[in-house]
Design a protein around this motif. Structure first.
Motif, PDB file in Angstrom:
ATOM      1  N   CYS A 165      19.977  -8.332  14.173  1.00 53.47           N
ATOM      2  CA  CYS A 165      20.456  -7.900  12.791  1.00 53.47           C
ATOM      3  C   CYS A 165      21.598  -8.917  12.613  1.00 53.47           C
ATOM      4  CB  CYS A 165      20.779  -6.479  12.847  1.00 53.47           C
ATOM      5  SG  CYS A 165      21.643  -6.098  11.210  1.00 53.47           S
ATOM      6  N   ILE A 171      24.032  -8.326  10.317  1.00 48.80           N
ATOM      7  CA  ILE A 171      25.038  -7.515  10.007  1.00 48.80           C
ATOM      8  C   ILE A 171      25.822  -6.820  11.284  1.00 48.80           C
ATOM      9  CG2 ILE A 171      25.916  -5.534   8.905  1.00 48.80           C
ATOM     10  CD1 ILE A 171      24.715  -8.029   7.035  1.00 48.80           C
ATOM     11  N   CYS A 172      24.848  -6.393  12.108  1.00 50.32           N
ATOM     12  CA  CYS A 172      25.402  -5.647  13.314  1.00 50.32           C
ATOM     13  C   CYS A 172      24.993  -5.943  14.581  1.00 50.32           C
ATOM     14  CB  CYS A 172      25.436  -4.148  13.147  1.00 50.32           C
ATOM     15  SG  CYS A 172      23.579  -3.427  13.522  1.00 50.32           S
ATOM     16  N   CYS A 204      16.816  -3.333  10.817  1.00 47.72           N
ATOM     17  CA  CYS A 204      17.789  -3.119  11.879  1.00 47.72           C
ATOM     18  C   CYS A 204      17.470  -1.692  12.360  1.00 47.72           C
ATOM     19  CB  CYS A 204      18.980  -3.251  11.438  1.00 47.72           C
ATOM     20  SG  CYS A 204      20.350  -2.771  12.580  1.00 47.72           S
ATOM     21  N   CYS A 252      22.826   1.340   9.501  1.00 47.88           N
ATOM     22  CA  CYS A 252      22.463  -0.044   9.052  1.00 47.88           C
ATOM     23  C   CYS A 252      21.171  -0.350   8.240  1.00 47.88           C
ATOM     24  CB  CYS A 252      22.948  -1.230  10.265  1.00 47.88           C
ATOM     25  SG  CYS A 252      22.943  -2.767   9.723  1.00 47.88           S
TER      26      CYS A 252
END
Ligand SMILES: [Zn+2]
Length: 190
Positions: free
Chosen positions: A31, A33-34, A66, A71
Motif C-alpha cells: 500500500c 499510504i501505509c 490495502c 486504510c
C-alpha cells in the motif's frame, strides 16, 4: 481481417490473461499510504460490446485494496480490457473505430449487430479519438514515442499500424497495453 478478431474468444482470453498479469504485479507491491499488503478487491462492470459466450470473469475489473482496516486504499491496475469509464470494452472501441475507416457497409453492419453497437455510438467514438483522446496528458507525452508522428485524424488506426507484428492479435494487445495508463488506475476507484 479486423472484423474477425472481436468475435474470437481466444482474443478476449488473451486480454484477460494480460489483465491478470498486471493485477499480479500490483499485488506484489505494498500500500502506498501505509505499506500494508494488498488484497484482491475486484469489482464487476457491465461492459457492452462483449460476446455472449464469454464467462462472467470477463466482466470483472481487477482491483486491489490495502489489507489494513481503516486504510483500505484502493489500487486499480491498468487494464487492456477497459478504457477508462467507458462502458464498452477497449478492444471493441478500437476495432470498430478502425473498421469504420475501411470496412464495407455490409461488414460494418454485421459487426455492429454482433456486438450491439449503434451508429450513433460509433460516431461518438470517432469524436472521442479526435478530440478527447488527443487532448489527454497521456497522449501529449505518448505521441512523442512515434517517429515519424502519427496522423492524429487517423487514430486509432494510425497507432495500430506502428506496432510491428504479423499477427493482428499481437498488435492489438500491444496497442491495448500501450493505452494502459488511460484505462483508469486510481481514478477508477469505486
Ligand atoms: Zn494502507
Amino acid at each position: 481481417m479486423y472484423s474477425a478478431l472481436p468475435a474470437k474468444a481466444t482474443f478476449h482470453d488473451l486480454l484477460l490473461a494480460c489483465d491478470r498479469d498486471l493485477a499480479d504485479q500490483v499485488r506484489q507491491g505494498r500500500c502506498l499510504i501505509c505499506g500494508s499488503a494488498l488484497h484482491s478487491s475486484n469489482y464487476p462492470r457491465k461492459p457492452r460490446g462483449r460476446l455472449r459466450k464469454l464467462g462472467a470473469e470477463h466482466d470483472l475489473r481487477f482491483s486491489l485494496c490495502c489489507a489494513r482496516h481503516g486504510c483500505r486504499k484502493r489500487k486499480t491496475p491498468a487494464s487492456p480490457r477497459f478504457l477508462g469509464q467507458k462502458v464498452y470494452l477497449a478492444a471493441t472501441i478500437i476495432l470498430i473505430s478502425i473498421l469504420r475507416e475501411g470496412a464495407t457497409q455490409k461488414r460494418m453492419r454485421r459487426l455492429t449487430q454482433l456486438i450491439h453497437v449503434d451508429r450513433r455510438t460509433v460516431d461518438r467514438w470517432r469524436t472521442w479519438w479526435r478530440d478527447a483522446f488527443t487532448a489527454m496528458p497521456f497522449w501529449q507525452v505518448a505521441r512523442a514515442s512515434f517517429m515519424p508522428p502519427v496522423a492524429e485524424h487517423r487514430l486509432p488506426t494510425a497507432m495500430l499500424e506502428r506496432f510491428s507484428s504479423n499477427s493482428l492479435t499481437e498488435r492489438m494487445v500491444a496497442l491495448l497495453r500501450f493505452l494502459g495508463p488511460i484505462s483508469g488506475g486510481q481514478a477508477q476507484a469505486l
